[in-house]
Design an enzyme around this catalytic site. Sequence first.
Site, mmCIF file in Angstrom:
data_model
loop_
_atom_site.group_PDB
_atom_site.id
_atom_site.type_symbol
_atom_site.label_atom_id
_atom_site.label_comp_id
_atom_site.label_asym_id
_atom_site.label_seq_id
_atom_site.Cartn_x
_atom_site.Cartn_y
_atom_site.Cartn_z
ATOM 1 N N HIS A 55 -32.626 -110.936 13.200
ATOM 2 C CA HIS A 55 -32.220 -110.330 12.106
ATOM 3 C C HIS A 55 -32.348 -108.791 12.470
ATOM 4 O O HIS A 55 -32.629 -108.339 13.517
ATOM 5 C CB HIS A 55 -33.556 -110.402 11.100
ATOM 6 C CG HIS A 55 -35.071 -110.001 11.498
ATOM 7 N ND1 HIS A 55 -35.554 -109.038 11.389
ATOM 8 C CD2 HIS A 55 -35.777 -111.044 12.188
ATOM 9 C CE1 HIS A 55 -36.623 -108.781 12.176
ATOM 10 N NE2 HIS A 55 -36.777 -110.126 12.748
ATOM 11 N N ASP A 83 -43.061 -113.184 6.522
ATOM 12 C CA ASP A 83 -41.972 -112.654 7.262
ATOM 13 C C ASP A 83 -40.858 -113.740 7.799
ATOM 14 O O ASP A 83 -41.229 -114.742 8.066
ATOM 15 C CB ASP A 83 -42.891 -112.215 8.675
ATOM 16 C CG ASP A 83 -42.026 -111.113 9.397
ATOM 17 O OD1 ASP A 83 -40.903 -111.126 9.433
ATOM 18 O OD2 ASP A 83 -42.659 -110.416 10.188
ATOM 19 N N HIS A 87 -37.287 -117.090 15.135
ATOM 20 C CA HIS A 87 -36.443 -116.424 16.541
ATOM 21 C C HIS A 87 -36.682 -117.377 17.385
ATOM 22 O O HIS A 87 -35.602 -117.465 18.337
ATOM 23 C CB HIS A 87 -37.743 -115.287 16.761
ATOM 24 C CG HIS A 87 -37.423 -113.829 16.130
ATOM 25 N ND1 HIS A 87 -36.102 -113.389 16.231
ATOM 26 C CD2 HIS A 87 -38.355 -113.143 15.468
ATOM 27 C CE1 HIS A 87 -36.245 -112.049 15.294
ATOM 28 N NE2 HIS A 87 -37.540 -112.154 14.832
ATOM 29 N N ASP A 90 -41.329 -116.194 10.835
ATOM 30 C CA ASP A 90 -40.450 -115.274 11.824
ATOM 31 C C ASP A 90 -40.474 -115.732 13.031
ATOM 32 O O ASP A 90 -39.454 -115.737 13.758
ATOM 33 C CB ASP A 90 -40.841 -114.059 11.313
ATOM 34 C CG ASP A 90 -39.978 -112.845 12.110
ATOM 35 O OD1 ASP A 90 -38.903 -112.457 11.836
ATOM 36 O OD2 ASP A 90 -40.678 -112.412 13.194
ATOM 37 N N ASN A 148 -38.214 -100.383 14.338
ATOM 38 C CA ASN A 148 -39.846 -101.254 15.000
ATOM 39 C C ASN A 148 -39.867 -100.250 16.346
ATOM 40 O O ASN A 148 -41.001 -100.277 16.721
ATOM 41 C CB ASN A 148 -39.534 -102.407 15.382
ATOM 42 C CG ASN A 148 -39.464 -103.446 14.219
ATOM 43 O OD1 ASN A 148 -39.881 -103.151 12.957
ATOM 44 N ND2 ASN A 148 -39.049 -104.967 14.511
ATOM 45 N N ASP A 178 -39.480 -109.928 4.191
ATOM 46 C CA ASP A 178 -38.953 -108.487 4.645
ATOM 47 C C ASP A 178 -37.400 -108.576 4.965
ATOM 48 O O ASP A 178 -36.826 -107.796 5.043
ATOM 49 C CB ASP A 178 -39.947 -107.932 5.789
ATOM 50 C CG ASP A 178 -39.922 -109.081 6.920
ATOM 51 O OD1 ASP A 178 -39.619 -110.205 6.628
ATOM 52 O OD2 ASP A 178 -40.680 -108.687 8.255
ATOM 53 N N HIS A 179 -37.040 -109.896 5.239
ATOM 54 C CA HIS A 179 -35.656 -110.052 5.677
ATOM 55 C C HIS A 179 -35.574 -111.538 5.863
ATOM 56 O O HIS A 179 -36.280 -112.272 5.838
ATOM 57 C CB HIS A 179 -35.415 -109.482 7.113
ATOM 58 C CG HIS A 179 -36.247 -109.698 7.969
ATOM 59 N ND1 HIS A 179 -36.477 -111.003 8.931
ATOM 60 C CD2 HIS A 179 -37.386 -108.821 8.723
ATOM 61 C CE1 HIS A 179 -37.578 -110.747 9.611
ATOM 62 N NE2 HIS A 179 -38.042 -109.712 9.565
ATOM 63 N N THR A 234 -38.939 -105.566 10.537
ATOM 64 C CA THR A 234 -40.082 -106.156 10.034
ATOM 65 C C THR A 234 -40.830 -104.825 9.321
ATOM 66 O O THR A 234 -41.120 -104.838 8.368
ATOM 67 C CB THR A 234 -40.951 -106.810 10.999
ATOM 68 O OG1 THR A 234 -40.391 -107.806 11.133
ATOM 69 C CG2 THR A 234 -42.415 -106.877 10.537
#
Length: 426
Positions: A364, A48, A219, A215, A104, A260-261, A83
């Site tokens: 993201h 992730d 963040h 991920d 999400n 995923d990104h 996600t």
Amino acid sequence: MIGRYLAPLLAALALSACSTGALPRSAAVPPPAATEARAPVTILISIDGFRPDYLGKGNSPMLDALAAGGVSAAMRPSFPSKTFPNHWTLVTGLRPDHHGIVANKMEDPARPGEVFTMATEDPFWWNAAPPLWVTAEQAGVRSATMFWPGSVVNWGGTRDREWPNDLEGGTRPHDWQAFAQAMPSEQRTRALIDWLRRPADARPRFLALYFDAIDTAGHRFGPAAPETAAVVAEVDGAIATLVEGLRSIDQPANLVIVADHGMAAASADRVVRLDTMLPAADIRIVESGVYAGLFPAPGREAAVEKVLIGRHPHMECWRKAEIPARFHYGTNTRIPPILCLADLGWRVVADAAAQAKATSLGEHGYDPTLPDMAALFIANGPAFRAGATLPGFDNVDVYPLLAKLIGVTPGANDGTATTFDGVLTR
């Protein structure tokens, strides 16, 4: 810490590279054992928030070796580059607008008063499209998932709204683990190896594995932070443990490693506050952050649209039906009537209280075509040619690739199987 796992493997890679001039594809795909000619399994791995440019910086020797000995690309996520929408896209081949996991956090007019969150397991929200493990199980291909978003859902089943523990019908992977963030990355890979130690008739042929730590670090600290680089090294060590585990049991494998990104740098002072533009009572926000999905209050539709629709400093807003075609987004009933999307590095929030909570240094969800949103793609194994780099492609193409690898007929999807024609060995 990761040197303990990588040292023997990287030494072998270095020796082979010196003798052949290239990193061998067998770095990830051990030969069959003499006592049992194991068929290759397919392992889908999501890291992730892993940007492709995290590679090659000295923190990911195992992933670097897999990319050099296989196929790699900077992959485009689907919009929104979040996600849950993208994990469901990867295993259905459908864009969020088509598979129904459009955010999400979301609502559905068929379920007034309910809100979908990342903890929602009610099949109602997921049943629009079967994930690959359901197709596999129905075709007699045993599957196993470790923490993949949505894999705990009893897909195709129903849940009694008054008695939520009562499920009827539906299909899950043969083996699955509910998400537990506290489980270390290395332990997750060892669980997969344990599944593969089983006798042939009880062994999964399609496996999915999920890592969330990069991920989380992106963040909290931002994509360029040394703390994020340290977590890249940690997860790379877990991948090395998986590779060595496959080698130890002589299990050939086609590894498809994705994100995923990506992740973009953000800051607390780059915020668009909607309450500075119109009264808070005029709108109801379903989800905010990088983008805001909102409903105008009854009777206030025209007034809200007059203020919001169009281009603003650091943000653009559209009516649902007018979201740009490049996003492939805007027809699903779960998408709110107005979407406001922030510029890269900015956020859209309701008010001062929400701004005070917007402290993360990475975000993201932006336009998937932006380089910072690009997602990792690496494929390595007997099905893939060595040393190939693909131009960027949409992540809907991963699903038909996976279906081909495990030998099942894919469901209707938005992807194309031809993306990988030039890099497959069969």
